[in-house]
Scaffold this active site. Structure first.
Site, short mmCIF file in Angstrom:
data_model
loop_
_atom_site.label_atom_id
_atom_site.label_comp_id
_atom_site.label_asym_id
_atom_site.label_seq_id
_atom_site.Cartn_x
_atom_site.Cartn_y
_atom_site.Cartn_z
N LYS A 110 0.83 -1.21 0.00
CA LYS A 110 0.00 0.00 0.00
C LYS A 110 0.86 1.26 0.00
O LYS A 110 0.54 2.23 -0.68
CB LYS A 110 -0.96 -0.01 1.20
CG LYS A 110 -2.13 -0.98 1.00
CD LYS A 110 -3.01 -1.07 2.22
CE LYS A 110 -4.21 -1.97 1.98
NZ LYS A 110 -4.98 -2.21 3.20
N LYS A 189 -4.82 -9.62 -10.89
CA LYS A 189 -5.84 -9.72 -9.83
C LYS A 189 -6.79 -8.52 -9.89
O LYS A 189 -6.34 -7.38 -9.99
CB LYS A 189 -5.13 -9.74 -8.46
CG LYS A 189 -6.09 -9.89 -7.31
CD LYS A 189 -5.53 -9.39 -5.99
CE LYS A 189 -6.67 -9.14 -5.05
NZ LYS A 189 -6.49 -8.19 -4.02
N LYS A 192 -9.44 -2.64 -6.87
CA LYS A 192 -9.74 -1.24 -7.17
C LYS A 192 -8.46 -0.43 -7.33
O LYS A 192 -8.45 0.61 -7.98
CB LYS A 192 -10.68 -0.62 -6.14
CG LYS A 192 -10.13 -0.58 -4.75
CD LYS A 192 -11.15 0.03 -3.81
CE LYS A 192 -10.78 -0.21 -2.37
NZ LYS A 192 -10.73 -1.61 -1.94
P1 ADP Z 1 -9.36 -4.33 -3.40
O1 ADP Z 1 -8.22 -5.24 -3.80
O2 ADP Z 1 -10.23 -3.99 -4.57
O3 ADP Z 1 -8.88 -3.11 -2.64
P2 ADP Z 1 -10.17 -5.27 -0.82
O4 ADP Z 1 -8.74 -5.38 -0.43
O5 ADP Z 1 -10.98 -4.18 -0.20
O6 ADP Z 1 -10.26 -5.18 -2.41
O7 ADP Z 1 -10.85 -6.69 -0.56
C1 ADP Z 1 -12.01 -6.98 0.18
C2 ADP Z 1 -12.21 -8.48 0.23
O8 ADP Z 1 -12.41 -9.00 -1.07
C3 ADP Z 1 -11.00 -9.24 0.82
O9 ADP Z 1 -11.46 -10.34 1.58
C4 ADP Z 1 -10.27 -9.66 -0.40
O10 ADP Z 1 -9.46 -10.80 -0.18
C5 ADP Z 1 -11.40 -9.98 -1.39
N1 ADP Z 1 -10.93 -9.73 -2.77
C6 ADP Z 1 -10.66 -8.53 -3.34
N2 ADP Z 1 -10.26 -8.67 -4.61
C7 ADP Z 1 -10.27 -10.01 -4.87
C8 ADP Z 1 -9.95 -10.81 -6.02
N3 ADP Z 1 -9.56 -10.26 -7.15
N4 ADP Z 1 -10.07 -12.14 -5.91
C9 ADP Z 1 -10.48 -12.73 -4.76
N5 ADP Z 1 -10.80 -12.03 -3.65
C10 ADP Z 1 -10.69 -10.69 -3.68
#
Ligand code: ADP
Ligand code: TRP
Length: 320
Positions: A110, A189, A192
């Site tokens: 991050k 992956k 956002k």
């Molecule tokens: P982002 O990567 O968009 O910031 P978050 O970190 O807020 O998403 O993730 C929220 C939840 O969704 C977590 O439990 C995370 O592991 C799951 N998650 C987010 N993106 C994915 C993905 N591409 N595949 C599987 N799980 C995901």
């Protein structure tokens, strides 16, 4: 069995969030006593505009309920509605070795992506430990990227129990293999942070446009298409029934069908898949009082449990 998970209101929820975390969490509601919350304290590490935070928080509440979180079975609340979690985070932080947090990839990633290197971001896993331990959780459904955080949580609980006696349960992560990493529009992956997301409740026009924009290679229509690297196929698997999925696989192998066609099939399947949830979301949108009431009831229940665990903790460490 107590099942607990949280999701940050740090953006608009996408397919990765749905398949990686929400769908497994929703399925687990049937198997025990579920506690799901919106991690708004955590979101403060990235969202600094109060109006935006409110908007995202409301959006996540609507999305989670629309996708099948059942308030009759599950306690649903905002993390910040249970302020005891911040107290427990402080208590846990006094036992958490710096080295444990310094090793966390998520913090380093991050900061590398230009999030401010604050103490809150660094101690993020300690607040997660408080989230989980405050409710005596057994099982924590999350996506694969949270695996290391769960290990830190267990290490913190073990340290605490070694010092003060068995106060906390050791939680287990639940990470479904099939959906551990949902690919985004560019094949990386879906996240956002990578601007490669498809939002669960995108409008028909936006959804079509995003799907048509999935990156593909330049294999001509008549030629067979590679299966292992096809983002379209990987995403289609999440939505299609097994027969339709096998058909798309076979069409990749055989050749004669272009990527544009595969994208259309993906669009149709995804649009249909979320249709009942879209309808439910529109109903909830028209009845904001219902959502407030659900969160209010969740808050009362969550606080009752949190208070009883905190009594145990305060007594164990000598604050009482
Ligand atoms: P982002 O990567 O968009 O910031 P978050 O970190 O807020 O998403 O993730 C929220 C939840 O969704 C977590 O439990 C995370 O592991 C799951 N998650 C987010 N993106 C994915 C993905 N591409 N595949 C599987 N799980 C995901
Ligand atoms: N860190 C999680 C994420 O980014 C959200 C979260 C906060 C969480 N507290 C939690 C997940 C407790 C599970 C349990 O997705």
């Amino acid at each position: 069995m107590r099942i607990l998970s949280g999701i940050q209101p740090s953006g608009i929820l996408h397919w990765g969030n749905y398949f990686g975390m929400m769908q497994p969490a929703i399925r687990l509601q049937e198997q025990g006593e579920a506690f799901y919350f919106i991690a708004d304290y955590h979101a403060l590490t990235s969202i600094r505009d109060p109006a935006v935070l409110r908007e995202y928080t409301h959006g996540v509440a609507l999305d989670f309920l629309a996708c099948g979180l059942d308030p009759a079975k599950t306690c649903f609340f905002l993390q910040s509605s249970v302020p005891a979690v911040a107290e427990l985070a402080w208590i846990l932080s006094t036992l958490t070795p710096m080295g444990l947090l310094e090793r966390c990839h998520s913090y380093k990633d991050k900061v590398a992506r230009n999030l401010p290197a604050t103490h809150g971001l660094f101690s993020y896993p300690v607040l997660m430990a408080a989230d989980i331990l405050l409710y005596d959780s057994d099982l924590v459904p999350v996506g694969k990227d949270q695996k290391q955080h769960l290990e830190v949580v267990r290490d913190i609980a073990i340290k605490f129990n070694e010092r003060y006696g068995i106060i906390f349960k050791l939680p287990e992560p639940s990470i479904p293999e099939a959906t551990e990493t949902v690919p985004g529009l560019d094949g990386a992956k879906m996240s956002k942070s990578y601007a490669n997301t498809v939002e669960i409740f995108a409008t028909e026009k936006v959804l079509r446009k995003k799907i048509m924009g999935i990156q593909t290679d330049s294999t001509p229509v008549h030629a067979p298409k590679p299966i292992g690297s096809s983002t379209i196929l990987m995403l289609y698997k999440l939505f299609a029934n097994p027969v339709d999925y096998e058909q798309m696989r076979a069409d990749h192998r055989r050749g004669g069908v272009g990527y544009g066609d595969f994208k259309k099939r993906l669009f149709e399947a995804a649009w249909l898949f979320f249709e009942p949830m879209r309808n439910r979301r529109n109903e909830l949108l028209a009845d904001p009082e219902q959502v407030n009431q659900i969160l209010k009831e969740g808050t009362v229940r969550a606080n009752t449990i949190a208070q009883s665990v905190m009594e145990r903790v305060r007594f164990a460490i000598g604050l009482k």
